[in-house]
Design a protein around this motif. Structure first.
Motif, PDB file in Angstrom:
ATOM      1  N   LYS A 116       0.802  -1.213   0.000  1.00 38.58           N
ATOM      2  CA  LYS A 116       0.000   0.000   0.000  1.00 38.58           C
ATOM      3  C   LYS A 116       0.839   1.269   0.000  1.00 38.58           C
ATOM      4  O   LYS A 116       0.322   2.364  -0.195  1.00 38.58           O
ATOM      5  CB  LYS A 116      -0.937   0.018   1.223  1.00 38.58           C
ATOM      6  CG  LYS A 116      -1.946  -1.120   1.231  1.00 38.58           C
ATOM      7  CD  LYS A 116      -2.822  -1.052   2.458  1.00 38.58           C
ATOM      8  CE  LYS A 116      -3.853  -2.175   2.482  1.00 38.58           C
ATOM      9  NZ  LYS A 116      -4.722  -2.125   3.678  1.00 38.58           N
ATOM     10  N   ARG A 117       2.125   1.141   0.260  1.00 40.43           N
ATOM     11  CA  ARG A 117       2.977   2.320   0.325  1.00 40.43           C
ATOM     12  C   ARG A 117       3.409   2.755  -1.064  1.00 40.43           C
ATOM     13  O   ARG A 117       3.710   1.930  -1.915  1.00 40.43           O
ATOM     14  CB  ARG A 117       4.224   2.035   1.173  1.00 40.43           C
ATOM     15  CG  ARG A 117       3.916   1.752   2.638  1.00 40.43           C
ATOM     16  CD  ARG A 117       5.200   1.501   3.391  1.00 40.43           C
ATOM     17  NE  ARG A 117       4.906   1.047   4.750  1.00 40.43           N
ATOM     18  CZ  ARG A 117       5.622   0.140   5.406  1.00 40.43           C
ATOM     19  NH1 ARG A 117       6.656  -0.412   4.807  1.00 40.43           N
ATOM     20  NH2 ARG A 117       5.295  -0.214   6.614  1.00 40.43           N
ATOM     21  N   ARG A 157      -5.083  16.619  -1.503  1.00 41.76           N
ATOM     22  CA  ARG A 157      -5.572  15.261  -1.724  1.00 41.76           C
ATOM     23  C   ARG A 157      -7.070  15.211  -1.925  1.00 41.76           C
ATOM     24  O   ARG A 157      -7.584  14.365  -2.643  1.00 41.76           O
ATOM     25  CB  ARG A 157      -5.243  14.382  -0.510  1.00 41.76           C
ATOM     26  CG  ARG A 157      -3.918  13.670  -0.461  1.00 41.76           C
ATOM     27  CD  ARG A 157      -2.739  14.507  -0.761  1.00 41.76           C
ATOM     28  NE  ARG A 157      -1.498  13.767  -0.472  1.00 41.76           N
ATOM     29  CZ  ARG A 157      -0.311  14.226  -0.763  1.00 41.76           C
ATOM     30  NH1 ARG A 157      -0.172  15.405  -1.353  1.00 41.76           N
ATOM     31  NH2 ARG A 157       0.775  13.530  -0.480  1.00 41.76           N
ATOM     32  N   TYR A 169      -8.153  19.427   1.831  1.00 45.24           N
ATOM     33  CA  TYR A 169      -7.259  18.673   2.711  1.00 45.24           C
ATOM     34  C   TYR A 169      -5.935  18.466   1.973  1.00 45.24           C
ATOM     35  O   TYR A 169      -5.899  17.891   0.888  1.00 45.24           O
ATOM     36  CB  TYR A 169      -7.887  17.331   3.076  1.00 45.24           C
ATOM     37  CG  TYR A 169      -9.136  17.462   3.924  1.00 45.24           C
ATOM     38  CD1 TYR A 169      -9.061  17.452   5.318  1.00 45.24           C
ATOM     39  CD2 TYR A 169     -10.388  17.609   3.335  1.00 45.24           C
ATOM     40  CE1 TYR A 169     -10.202  17.589   6.089  1.00 45.24           C
ATOM     41  CE2 TYR A 169     -11.537  17.747   4.098  1.00 45.24           C
ATOM     42  CZ  TYR A 169     -11.435  17.733   5.486  1.00 45.24           C
ATOM     43  OH  TYR A 169     -12.567  17.872   6.253  1.00 45.24           O
ATOM     44  N   THR A 171      -1.224  18.374   2.441  1.00 45.59           N
ATOM     45  CA  THR A 171      -0.143  17.768   3.226  1.00 45.59           C
ATOM     46  C   THR A 171       0.137  18.498   4.529  1.00 45.59           C
ATOM     47  O   THR A 171       0.656  17.905   5.471  1.00 45.59           O
ATOM     48  CB  THR A 171       1.153  17.710   2.398  1.00 45.59           C
ATOM     49  OG1 THR A 171       1.429  19.013   1.869  1.00 45.59           O
ATOM     50  CG2 THR A 171       1.012  16.728   1.242  1.00 45.59           C
ATOM     51  N   ARG A 220      -8.629   5.324  -0.407  1.00 47.37           N
ATOM     52  CA  ARG A 220      -7.417   5.482   0.399  1.00 47.37           C
ATOM     53  C   ARG A 220      -6.456   6.401  -0.334  1.00 47.37           C
ATOM     54  O   ARG A 220      -6.112   6.161  -1.485  1.00 47.37           O
ATOM     55  CB  ARG A 220      -6.755   4.123   0.653  1.00 47.37           C
ATOM     56  CG  ARG A 220      -5.578   4.183   1.628  1.00 47.37           C
ATOM     57  CD  ARG A 220      -5.031   2.798   1.940  1.00 47.37           C
ATOM     58  NE  ARG A 220      -4.392   2.183   0.795  1.00 47.37           N
ATOM     59  CZ  ARG A 220      -4.913   1.205   0.075  1.00 47.37           C
ATOM     60  NH1 ARG A 220      -6.105   0.718   0.377  1.00 47.37           N
ATOM     61  NH2 ARG A 220      -4.262   0.685  -0.962  1.00 47.37           N
ATOM     62  N   HIS A 222      -2.814   8.869  -0.439  1.00 49.83           N
ATOM     63  CA  HIS A 222      -1.438   8.906   0.046  1.00 49.83           C
ATOM     64  C   HIS A 222      -1.267   9.970   1.130  1.00 49.83           C
ATOM     65  O   HIS A 222      -1.665  11.123   0.964  1.00 49.83           O
ATOM     66  CB  HIS A 222      -0.495   9.204  -1.125  1.00 49.83           C
ATOM     67  CG  HIS A 222       0.940   9.328  -0.725  1.00 49.83           C
ATOM     68  ND1 HIS A 222       1.644   8.285  -0.157  1.00 49.83           N
ATOM     69  CD2 HIS A 222       1.805  10.364  -0.806  1.00 49.83           C
ATOM     70  CE1 HIS A 222       2.875   8.682   0.081  1.00 49.83           C
ATOM     71  NE2 HIS A 222       2.999   9.935  -0.296  1.00 49.83           N
ATOM     72  N   ASN A 223      -0.686   9.552   2.269  1.00 51.39           N
ATOM     73  CA  ASN A 223      -0.402  10.450   3.396  1.00 51.39           C
ATOM     74  C   ASN A 223      -1.661  11.158   3.904  1.00 51.39           C
ATOM     75  O   ASN A 223      -1.614  12.334   4.265  1.00 51.39           O
ATOM     76  CB  ASN A 223       0.650  11.494   3.022  1.00 51.39           C
ATOM     77  CG  ASN A 223       2.060  10.941   3.091  1.00 51.39           C
ATOM     78  OD1 ASN A 223       2.270   9.818   3.560  1.00 51.39           O
ATOM     79  ND2 ASN A 223       3.029  11.712   2.644  1.00 51.39           N
ATOM     80  N   MET A 224      -2.772  10.441   3.929  1.00 51.31           N
ATOM     81  CA  MET A 224      -4.025  11.036   4.384  1.00 51.31           C
ATOM     82  C   MET A 224      -4.798  10.006   5.201  1.00 51.31           C
ATOM     83  O   MET A 224      -5.057   8.903   4.727  1.00 51.31           O
ATOM     84  CB  MET A 224      -4.864  11.494   3.187  1.00 51.31           C
ATOM     85  CG  MET A 224      -6.187  12.159   3.531  1.00 51.31           C
ATOM     86  SD  MET A 224      -6.004  13.765   4.325  1.00 51.31           S
ATOM     87  CE  MET A 224      -5.179  14.700   3.044  1.00 51.31           C
ATOM     88  N   ASP A 225      -5.126  10.364   6.457  1.00 54.77           N
ATOM     89  CA  ASP A 225      -5.869   9.445   7.318  1.00 54.77           C
ATOM     90  C   ASP A 225      -7.345   9.378   6.944  1.00 54.77           C
ATOM     91  O   ASP A 225      -8.007   8.373   7.190  1.00 54.77           O
ATOM     92  CB  ASP A 225      -5.735   9.875   8.785  1.00 54.77           C
ATOM     93  CG  ASP A 225      -4.314   9.704   9.308  1.00 54.77           C
ATOM     94  OD1 ASP A 225      -3.603   8.810   8.809  1.00 54.77           O
ATOM     95  OD2 ASP A 225      -3.920  10.478  10.206  1.00 54.77           O
ATOM     96  N   ILE A 226      -7.868  10.452   6.393  1.00 54.52           N
ATOM     97  CA  ILE A 226      -9.285  10.492   6.012  1.00 54.52           C
ATOM     98  C   ILE A 226      -9.543   9.537   4.855  1.00 54.52           C
ATOM     99  O   ILE A 226      -8.768   9.459   3.906  1.00 54.52           O
ATOM    100  CB  ILE A 226      -9.694  11.921   5.606  1.00 54.52           C
ATOM    101  CG1 ILE A 226      -9.532  12.865   6.788  1.00 54.52           C
ATOM    102  CG2 ILE A 226     -11.133  11.951   5.096  1.00 54.52           C
ATOM    103  CD1 ILE A 226      -9.767  14.319   6.423  1.00 54.52           C
ATOM    104  N   ARG A 227     -10.636   8.771   4.955  1.00 51.17           N
ATOM    105  CA  ARG A 227     -11.067   7.869   3.884  1.00 51.17           C
ATOM    106  C   ARG A 227     -12.414   8.374   3.357  1.00 51.17           C
ATOM    107  O   ARG A 227     -13.467   8.022   3.891  1.00 51.17           O
ATOM    108  CB  ARG A 227     -11.222   6.434   4.402  1.00 51.17           C
ATOM    109  CG  ARG A 227      -9.943   5.808   4.947  1.00 51.17           C
ATOM    110  CD  ARG A 227      -9.006   5.424   3.811  1.00 51.17           C
ATOM    111  NE  ARG A 227      -7.943   4.547   4.255  1.00 51.17           N
ATOM    112  CZ  ARG A 227      -6.755   4.965   4.688  1.00 51.17           C
ATOM    113  NH1 ARG A 227      -6.493   6.258   4.753  1.00 51.17           N
ATOM    114  NH2 ARG A 227      -5.829   4.090   5.058  1.00 51.17           N
TER     115      ARG A 227
END
Length: 245
Positions: A116-117, A157, A169, A171, A220, A222-227
């Motif tokens: 996933k990275r 993002r 939203y 970085t 999902r 990149h570098n974002m907790d929100i889904r």
């Protein structure tokens, strides 16, 4: 993440399926008992990730992985084997992981996390892609108590609407905008895609599409907790877009 399990031993397939069932964001979409079956299943099911046994009758896992690498786009491959003398050949076939049987749950989870990275080289390539070269501003002005902040569009993002405001939203956090979601969608067509009546997401920063137990889909980033949630009417177009990039 859509998963295909390839192993000539039914018990091994069942065990791996049980282990994967406890990992969120993974859906086993098919099984295969040989390399030949794996190629047909991959063509039909378009898995994101293939767990591949190495030693199988007929076409072995190494040969099958070489064929899978030619697909556009190719699935990620993680080899699962009881033998540790295939590592060099495995990674020469562009596999991203190598698990020794009996597989441990923590090792399985770590291997999936690695898929996933996104690495710096991949992100750099995305930023040079046509998605980042389309028309539109390079920065967006966002009002705050002190004045105005300039937010780079390449760092954003997600645009999400809430009543009369749109939140960007990015970085470094988030910013409130006076513009409408429709205006942003028109300006940044090709760089952002609508996934819901209240949300646009940055195409180059999409890492995957996840589904919860209620059948709802989420993106999902990149570098974002929100889904952010994907509405039902946007699931099929989004899947088609992801298959093309």
């Amino acid at each position: 993440m859509r998963v295909l399990i390839v192993d000539d031993e039914p018990l091994a397939r069942d065990r791996l399926k049980r282990m994967l069932s406890s990992i969120g964001g993974c859906e086993v979409v098919g099984e295969a008992g040989s390399g030949e079956q794996a190629l047909g299943a991959a063509e039909e099911l378009s898995p994101d990730l293939v767990f591949m046994d190495v030693r199988m009758p007929g076409m072995d896992g190494l040969a099958a992985a070489q064929y899978l690498a030619e697909l556009n786009p190719p699935p990620a491959v993680i080899f699962c084997t009881a033998y540790d003398d295939y590592a060099v050949e495995a990674f020469s076939s562009e596999a991203i992981g190598y698990l020794l049987k009996p597989i441990k749950q923590v090792e399985l989870e770590n291997a999936i996390m690695r898929t996933k990275r996104i690495n710096k080289a991949q992100l750099s390539e995305l930023q040079d892609s046509p998605f980042f070269q389309s028309e539109g501003r390079s920065h967006i002005a966002a009002k705050n108590r002190r004045g105005i902040d300039l937010v780079a569009v390449a760092d954003i993002r997600l645009f999400q609407a809430d009543h009369k405001y749109v939140t960007a939203y990015h970085t470094e956090g988030e910013a409130l905008l006076d513009e409408t979601l429709k205006e942003l969608e028109d300006e940044f067509e090709g760089r952002f895609v609508r996934i819901h009546r209240n949300a646009l997401v940055s195409i180059p920063h999409i890492e995957g599409l996840e589904r919860n137990i209620d059948g709802q889909f989420f993106v999902r980033l990149h570098n974002m907790d929100i889904r952010p949630q994907v509405s039902r009417r946007h699931v099929a177009p989004l899947r088609k877009l992801l298959e093309q990039i």
